[in-house]
Design an enzyme around this catalytic site. Sequence first.
Site, PDB file in Angstrom:
ATOM      1  N   ASP A 238       6.649   2.943  -9.137  1.00  0.00           N
ATOM      2  CA  ASP A 238       5.654   1.890  -9.194  1.00  0.00           C
ATOM      3  C   ASP A 238       4.667   2.268 -10.303  1.00  0.00           C
ATOM      4  O   ASP A 238       4.634   3.400 -10.787  1.00  0.00           O
ATOM      5  CB  ASP A 238       4.945   1.713  -7.853  1.00  0.00           C
ATOM      6  N   GLU A 446      -6.062 -12.615  -0.681  1.00  0.00           N
ATOM      7  CA  GLU A 446      -5.052 -11.684  -0.163  1.00  0.00           C
ATOM      8  C   GLU A 446      -4.080 -11.393  -1.299  1.00  0.00           C
ATOM      9  O   GLU A 446      -3.533 -12.293  -1.924  1.00  0.00           O
ATOM     10  CB  GLU A 446      -4.329 -12.253   1.058  1.00  0.00           C
TER      11      GLU A 446
END
Length: 700
Positions: A238, A446
């Site tokens: 990542d 979110e």
Amino acid sequence: MTRKEARERAKELVAKMTLEEKCSQLRYNAPAIKRLGIPAYNWWNEGLHGVARSGQATVFPQAIGLAASFDTELLHEVAEVIATEGRAKYNENVKHNDRDIYKGLTFWSPNVNIFRDPRWGRGHETYGEDPYLTGKLGTAFVKGLQGDGAYMKAAACAKHFAVHSGPEALRHEFDARPTEKDLRETYLPAFEMLVKDAGVEAIMGAYNRVDGEPSCGSDKLQSILRGEWGFQGHFVSDCWAIRDFHTGHMVTSTAEESAALAINHGCDLNCGSTYLYVQKACEDGLVSEEKITEAAARLFTTRYLLGLFDETEFDQLSYLEVESGEHLALAEKAAAESFVLLKNNGILPLKKEKFHTIGIIGPNADSRKALIGNYHGTASRYVTVQEGLQDYLGDSVRVLTSVGCDICKDRVEGLASADDRLSEARSVAEHSDVVILCVGLNEELEGEEGDAGNSYASGDKGDLLLPESQRALMEVVAECSKPVIFCLMAGSDIDLSYAREHFDVILVLWYPGGEGGRAAAKVLFGEAAPTGKLPVTFYESLEELPDFEDYTMEGRTYRYMKGKAQYPFGYGLTYGHLELTGAEIQKNGSGADVTVTVHNPGTEPVTEILQIYIRNEKSPYAPLHPALAAFGRITVQPGETLEKRLTLDESAFTIVDEKGQRQTAAGTFEIYAGFSQPDERSVELMGCAPVRLEFQVSRE
């Protein structure tokens, strides 16, 4: 081209490189090596629900909405379109020598993490809380994206491996410690399915540690991935996760040590900059050149499999494929299939001729942000819910509008008093025959740490409540005593207790994509029916859940929750109903076939999601509640009786013990076939119970 052929060519090419050149190819922004005829290549591209971050593309519903369709064929079609548009855009970019970020053919999608806690801001990127559903939908997506031709159309990447679902604020230092049972029963099965059943080309590691080891430098995870499962593709970190080794996790002291730890533990590609130190790490004896050579060979194997050094069948794909009429129609279809009807007192579907005035109110009614979720592309036209209704109704019905409130602030205009749009919302409601109230969240409330605007929670939610501004709006609309269709546009569980009590209809639209408003209008007026099912549990409150940082599954998701859901996983209504008139089960090799007989007593076709749940009655290792083991969409014509057969594979009759060992469980299995879970709350809401069957499995 076979993997063996691609790997041989890759090894031959890498053998011609110097150490410095090999090291340079392990970074996401790999530079050109002109003397070998190798062009620059940027590995970082996104395709979660459409080609993302590189301009115009078809914008499909966010992943959680696609999951609500329970439709593997749809996921396959959507992924095929992403690959087609990705190739078309790649062809143009290469023609213009544009090899920038987000313009390659290696898509870092899908996200098959388990949405175990509704607070996690990135949960809407996933396919929900169930490992079986996630694995089946993810498999369909990967196969659609990569194709089955001589060359891969695009390369998929399963992320984030593994045991990753928040909290976002702690991810750079957090150590997830699941039980061995939860690891093997919940967190790893979808990844295993994508490796074994879909042949996913890449795996992305997570930011966090797992049992003390960084996910992008883990002996344990690599032994499972490459050892047990036989994964042959490449592994990518990542972004800037390897830097976390020495800045967050503190398992190394320097960038050289971090780079070496990652490569020595199977991380071939660095999204970030730490692999700038790989050559120094090699020269210092921290990593061998053989390890570097192997990483480069894996990466070039992928490039050869994509045909990046050959002529392929995809080279002539035209830029006109991007946002074609066919692709936009699929986006609209996907949106309609994603909608989940939680409550309907008979108002839906609406009849145009019955209304003179319709009010549409709420901060998400005319919001583009509420259409797209995160990791999105750019649509040439966004059809909001408000625009979709206006277009659909034309001049036949008057449409009144009000934003009602800001999505989270206490006023719309900065110089106005608080609640400055509530009186307008009241006026719209009072003058309307029916009100469509569109509330919810967006990617700023979110989402991923660093991307979301709610910096206080780093993208996660603090609770399950809508923002206070929207709760006040709901109260004002309810006071007007008009029929209200409550439309939730969000990517996760929201407390719907007030809406359940005060409004006539609750319809979850998720983040429905660029064509979402067009689909919403057709569903509201019955031109299409809502057929989605919840891919996550809507809880009554957070009080029944363990701490966010606790990765044990006890008390979490429909399989292990102890209370009664507000709205359960697998639940969703539609227009009309089907009757289950019979079911039987027959052994099929190491699995079984369940055949269900369904009758449509109505006057219109009905589409439903048939679901099969299973549980071993006696095993102490069985989940607390029956788990999803098969599903399929069926459409039954008026008056028709239809048989549908679903197959339970061998894994449905296994359990995972406390040591993480999966084994066939002997004894009686209870099997439920219906349009929902067999739990008490689902039966109450659906008005009918699934059919119960029993199946005996003996030890051989």
